[in-house]
Motif scaffolding. Structure first.
Motif, PDB file in Angstrom:
ATOM      1  N   ALA A  63       0.825  -1.207   0.000  1.00 26.59           N
ATOM      2  CA  ALA A  63       0.000   0.000   0.000  1.00 26.59           C
ATOM      3  C   ALA A  63       0.859   1.257   0.000  1.00 26.59           C
ATOM      4  CB  ALA A  63      -0.933   0.002   1.203  1.00 26.59           C
ATOM      5  N   SER A  64       1.947   1.236   0.755  1.00 22.96           N
ATOM      6  CA  SER A  64       2.833   2.414   0.797  1.00 22.96           C
ATOM      7  C   SER A  64       3.533   2.609  -0.543  1.00 22.96           C
ATOM      8  CB  SER A  64       3.860   2.284   1.924  1.00 22.96           C
ATOM      9  OG  SER A  64       4.753   1.213   1.691  1.00 22.96           O
ATOM     10  N   GLU A  65       3.950   1.505  -1.163  1.00 27.54           N
ATOM     11  CA  GLU A  65       4.594   1.598  -2.475  1.00 27.54           C
ATOM     12  C   GLU A  65       3.645   2.204  -3.507  1.00 27.54           C
ATOM     13  OE1 GLU A  65       6.719   1.300  -6.022  1.00 27.54           O
ATOM     14  OE2 GLU A  65       7.396   1.437  -3.934  1.00 27.54           O
ATOM     15  N   ILE A  66       2.388   1.728  -3.524  1.00 29.92           N
ATOM     16  CA  ILE A  66       1.415   2.241  -4.489  1.00 29.92           C
ATOM     17  C   ILE A  66       1.110   3.716  -4.213  1.00 29.92           C
ATOM     18  CG2 ILE A  66      -0.992   2.041  -5.258  1.00 29.92           C
ATOM     19  CD1 ILE A  66      -0.706  -0.998  -4.840  1.00 29.92           C
ATOM     20  N   THR A  67       1.045   4.089  -2.944  1.00 29.24           N
ATOM     21  CA  THR A  67       0.794   5.486  -2.582  1.00 29.24           C
ATOM     22  C   THR A  67       1.877   6.406  -3.132  1.00 29.24           C
ATOM     23  OG1 THR A  67      -0.314   4.814  -0.533  1.00 29.24           O
ATOM     24  CG2 THR A  67       0.503   7.076  -0.636  1.00 29.24           C
ATOM     25  N   ILE A  68       3.114   5.938  -3.054  1.00 30.18           N
ATOM     26  CA  ILE A  68       4.256   6.779  -3.423  1.00 30.18           C
ATOM     27  C   ILE A  68       4.541   6.745  -4.926  1.00 30.18           C
ATOM     28  CG2 ILE A  68       6.773   7.041  -3.077  1.00 30.18           C
ATOM     29  CD1 ILE A  68       6.290   6.072  -0.189  1.00 30.18           C
ATOM     30  N   GLN A  69       4.019   5.760  -5.646  1.00 29.19           N
ATOM     31  CA  GLN A  69       4.311   5.643  -7.087  1.00 29.19           C
ATOM     32  C   GLN A  69       4.081   6.943  -7.871  1.00 29.19           C
ATOM     33  OE1 GLN A  69       2.071   2.184  -8.327  1.00 29.19           O
ATOM     34  NE2 GLN A  69       3.788   0.795  -7.958  1.00 29.19           N
ATOM     35  N   ALA A  80       0.878  16.519  -2.728  1.00 26.90           N
ATOM     36  CA  ALA A  80       0.356  15.656  -1.671  1.00 26.90           C
ATOM     37  C   ALA A  80       0.332  14.220  -2.169  1.00 26.90           C
ATOM     38  CB  ALA A  80      -1.049  16.084  -1.253  1.00 26.90           C
ATOM     39  N   ALA A  81       0.411  13.296  -1.232  1.00 24.36           N
ATOM     40  CA  ALA A  81       0.154  11.883  -1.479  1.00 24.36           C
ATOM     41  C   ALA A  81      -1.138  11.535  -0.751  1.00 24.36           C
ATOM     42  CB  ALA A  81       1.305  11.026  -0.957  1.00 24.36           C
ATOM     43  N   ILE A  82      -1.856  10.534  -1.241  1.00 22.59           N
ATOM     44  CA  ILE A  82      -3.058  10.061  -0.548  1.00 22.59           C
ATOM     45  C   ILE A  82      -2.927   8.560  -0.356  1.00 22.59           C
ATOM     46  CG2 ILE A  82      -4.380   9.945  -2.722  1.00 22.59           C
ATOM     47  CD1 ILE A  82      -6.900  10.628  -0.946  1.00 22.59           C
ATOM     48  N   ILE A  83      -3.130   8.122   0.876  1.00 22.00           N
ATOM     49  CA  ILE A  83      -2.890   6.719   1.199  1.00 22.00           C
ATOM     50  C   ILE A  83      -3.744   5.817   0.317  1.00 22.00           C
ATOM     51  CG2 ILE A  83      -4.626   6.600   3.043  1.00 22.00           C
ATOM     52  CD1 ILE A  83      -1.129   4.947   3.061  1.00 22.00           C
ATOM     53  N   PHE A  84      -3.145   4.745  -0.179  1.00 18.00           N
ATOM     54  CA  PHE A  84      -3.874   3.795  -1.017  1.00 18.00           C
ATOM     55  C   PHE A  84      -4.743   2.924  -0.121  1.00 18.00           C
ATOM     56  CE2 PHE A  84      -4.495  -0.181  -3.321  1.00 18.00           C
ATOM     57  CZ  PHE A  84      -4.991   0.314  -4.521  1.00 18.00           C
ATOM     58  N   SER A  85      -6.049   3.113  -0.233  1.00 18.76           N
ATOM     59  CA  SER A  85      -7.005   2.368   0.576  1.00 18.76           C
ATOM     60  C   SER A  85      -8.357   2.463  -0.116  1.00 18.76           C
ATOM     61  CB  SER A  85      -7.048   2.939   1.998  1.00 18.76           C
ATOM     62  OG  SER A  85      -7.864   2.144   2.834  1.00 18.76           O
ATOM     63  N   ASP A  86      -9.449   2.345   0.635  1.00 17.07           N
ATOM     64  CA  ASP A  86     -10.779   2.402   0.046  1.00 17.07           C
ATOM     65  C   ASP A  86     -11.767   2.906   1.083  1.00 17.07           C
ATOM     66  OD1 ASP A  86     -13.552   0.939  -0.838  1.00 17.07           O
ATOM     67  OD2 ASP A  86     -12.259   1.319  -2.556  1.00 17.07           O
ATOM     68  N   GLY A 154      -5.076  11.321   4.660  1.00 10.53           N
ATOM     69  CA  GLY A 154      -5.913  10.223   5.093  1.00 10.53           C
ATOM     70  C   GLY A 154      -7.328  10.520   4.631  1.00 10.53           C
ATOM     71  N   PHE A 155      -8.204   9.516   4.646  1.00  8.36           N
ATOM     72  CA  PHE A 155      -9.562   9.792   4.148  1.00  8.36           C
ATOM     73  C   PHE A 155     -10.543   8.766   4.668  1.00  8.36           C
ATOM     74  CE2 PHE A 155      -7.883   6.827   0.996  1.00  8.36           C
ATOM     75  CZ  PHE A 155      -8.978   6.016   0.685  1.00  8.36           C
ATOM     76  N   CYS A 156     -11.817   9.059   4.446  1.00  4.98           N
ATOM     77  CA  CYS A 156     -12.877   8.082   4.694  1.00  4.98           C
ATOM     78  C   CYS A 156     -14.059   8.422   3.797  1.00  4.98           C
ATOM     79  CB  CYS A 156     -13.300   8.073   6.167  1.00  4.98           C
ATOM     80  SG  CYS A 156     -14.343   9.466   6.658  1.00  4.98           S
ATOM     81  N   GLY A 157     -15.010   7.506   3.719  1.00  3.01           N
ATOM     82  CA  GLY A 157     -16.243   7.763   2.986  1.00  3.01           C
ATOM     83  C   GLY A 157     -17.214   8.551   3.840  1.00  3.01           C
ATOM     84  N   GLY A 158     -18.061   9.356   3.195  1.00  2.00           N
ATOM     85  CA  GLY A 158     -19.113  10.057   3.902  1.00  2.00           C
ATOM     86  C   GLY A 158     -20.170   9.068   4.380  1.00  2.00           C
ATOM     87  N   PRO A 159     -20.828   9.353   5.511  1.00  4.35           N
ATOM     88  CA  PRO A 159     -21.803   8.410   6.061  1.00  4.35           C
ATOM     89  C   PRO A 159     -22.931   8.027   5.101  1.00  4.35           C
ATOM     90  CG  PRO A 159     -21.167   9.979   7.725  1.00  4.35           C
ATOM     91  CD  PRO A 159     -20.530  10.453   6.448  1.00  4.35           C
ATOM     92  N   TRP A 160     -23.505   8.997   4.390  1.00  7.32           N
ATOM     93  CA  TRP A 160     -24.582   8.658   3.450  1.00  7.32           C
ATOM     94  C   TRP A 160     -24.056   7.736   2.346  1.00  7.32           C
ATOM     95  CZ3 TRP A 160     -29.105   7.695   1.477  1.00  7.32           C
ATOM     96  CH2 TRP A 160     -29.301   7.734   0.093  1.00  7.32           C
ATOM     97  N   THR A 161     -22.889   8.031   1.817  1.00  2.09           N
ATOM     98  CA  THR A 161     -22.304   7.215   0.752  1.00  2.09           C
ATOM     99  C   THR A 161     -22.075   5.784   1.225  1.00  2.09           C
ATOM    100  OG1 THR A 161     -21.266   9.127  -0.302  1.00  2.09           O
ATOM    101  CG2 THR A 161     -20.260   6.977  -0.734  1.00  2.09           C
ATOM    102  N   LEU A 162     -21.595   5.624   2.436  1.00  2.00           N
ATOM    103  CA  LEU A 162     -21.379   4.276   2.961  1.00  2.00           C
ATOM    104  C   LEU A 162     -22.700   3.562   3.189  1.00  2.00           C
ATOM    105  CD1 LEU A 162     -18.399   4.899   5.410  1.00  2.00           C
ATOM    106  CD2 LEU A 162     -18.355   4.151   3.021  1.00  2.00           C
ATOM    107  N   LEU A 163     -23.723   4.284   3.644  1.00  2.00           N
ATOM    108  CA  LEU A 163     -25.044   3.673   3.785  1.00  2.00           C
ATOM    109  C   LEU A 163     -25.553   3.161   2.440  1.00  2.00           C
ATOM    110  CD1 LEU A 163     -28.078   4.800   5.868  1.00  2.00           C
ATOM    111  CD2 LEU A 163     -28.373   4.441   3.418  1.00  2.00           C
TER     112      LEU A 163
END
Length: 368
Positions: A63-69, A80-86, A154-163
């Motif tokens: 994940a760190s390698e993909i973030t930095i690519q 900026a870099a954004i962590i590779f996640s979902d 870092g990031f997360c999904g909004g509550p409505w979107t996750l619902l």
């Protein structure tokens, strides 16, 4: 909880995006791209191989390698870099199974279709540090590897979107189940949205403790709500996140201000309200006219966006022209503006076209 607090990282060499998010005047607008790490890069496919998507998210080294690519490929061009996640790691932490199907996207084998289904999720005890420990390890490792080159999102999904994902079972065009839920069972929807929000607040806060320096909340399905429904089922929870993350960080002993960005795709009717939700920046999709957005914002927050990703399929000349127009309409970019796409990259984009976009953003944004 204490294990992350004593981490030491290299001094930051490029704090342009942090200064911009705080509303300071800057020498040029900072630039990063949603989904800048991912499928359009050949090096991503080399690292991913035949591994499952969530498998590589949970592997801190990968994940760190993909973030930095992209930071490595576009050396000096990304701020900026954004962590590779979902965004769907929160439903996973809440006890739901999520798969990423090749060519189809996310899939929930058992979506929430009954009140009993929702009650099981509400009854599930969530230990964020335990359930998402892999995410924090990836952030810490990435921050160390970046060695201060650029800040880490870092990031997360909004509550409505996750619902939506949790009830639909994946992406949707009709949003049948999500709309049934909010129109037939609004009370239990609010309970679920509150639980998602509580997990999101802790998740974002712990990402900062692990090393994230700026945060973004992706309300990707915001535009599927009416104005009235957005005000009921999205806005209050987005506000809670912006107000309670700083409080939680204080409790965790983190003293530095961490800028927060909100991106509610398609929610054109809500821009005025979003500018007053406590976020440092509001990200705009490509449907906005920048000048109109600036008029509504009135300098209250930093705006981010909003280059049409599809323009990358055009010629260099067209890309340059549209970058010039965008930066001019955002007031020249010397304050209250972060350059980004109006949504994420596409898998079929030519990386060299994106390089041209980034170079032109630097060149034009640096002009007096």
């Amino acid at each position: 909880m204490q294990k992350h607090q004593q981490l030491q990282f290299a001094p930051l060499k490029n704090d342009l995006i942090l200064r911009t998010a705080r509303g300071e005047a800057v020498e040029r607008p900072p630039c990063w791209i949603m989904r800048q790490a991912g499928r359009y890069l050949p090096e991503y496919h080399e690292v991913k191989g035949d591994k499952d998507f969530f498998e590589i998210c949970r592997d801190a080294e990968v994940a760190s390698e993909i973030t930095i690519q992209p930071v490595r490929r576009y050396a000096g061009l990304l701020d900026a870099a954004i962590i590779f996640s979902d965004i769907l790691v929160i439903p996973q932490a809440m006890g739901m199974r999520v798969e990423m199907l090749e060519g189809k996207g996310p899939h929930f084998p058992k979506p929430l279709r009954t009140i009993e289904d929702v009650q099981k999720v509400l009854d599930h005890k969530v230990d964020v540090l335990k359930e998402l420990d892999w995410a924090f390890r990836a952030i810490t490792l990435t921050r160390k590897k970046l060695d201060g080159q650029v800040p880490l999102f870092g990031f997360c999904g909004g509550p409505w979107t996750l619902l939506v994902y949790m009830t639909e079972g994946g992406g949707s065009k009709l949003f049948k189940f999500a709309k049934e839920w909010i129109n037939q069972h609004p009370d239990i929807c609010h309970q679920l949205l509150q639980r998602i929000t509580n997990v999101a607040i802790e998740f974002l806060s712990q990402q900062v403790i692990a090393g994230a320096q700026i945060l973004q909340v992706f309300e990707s399905w915001g535009g599927e709500l009416s104005s009235a429904d957005f005000e009921e089922f999205s806005l209050p929870y987005l506000k809670q996140i912006s107000s309670k993350v700083p409080q939680r960080l204080q409790e965790l002993g983190h003293k530095e201000h961490v800028p927060m960005v909100v991106f509610a795709k398609g929610s054109w009717y809500a821009l005025d309200k979003l500018c007053g939700t406590g976020y440092n920046a509001v990200s705009l999709d490509w449907l906005w006219d920048p000048a109109e957005a600036c008029k509504i914002n009135q300098g209250r927050v930093t705006l981010q966006g909003n280059f049409d990703p599809g323009t990358i399929y055009g010629s260099d000349e067209v890309i340059t022209k549209k970058v010039e127009t965008m930066i001019r309409k955002f007031g020249g970019g010397k304050s209250h503006y972060i350059i980004n796409f109006g949504h994420g990259t596409h898998p079929f984009m030519n990386p060299e076209k994106i390089r041209h976009f980034l170079r032109e953003c630097h060149r034009i944004g640096s002009q007096k």
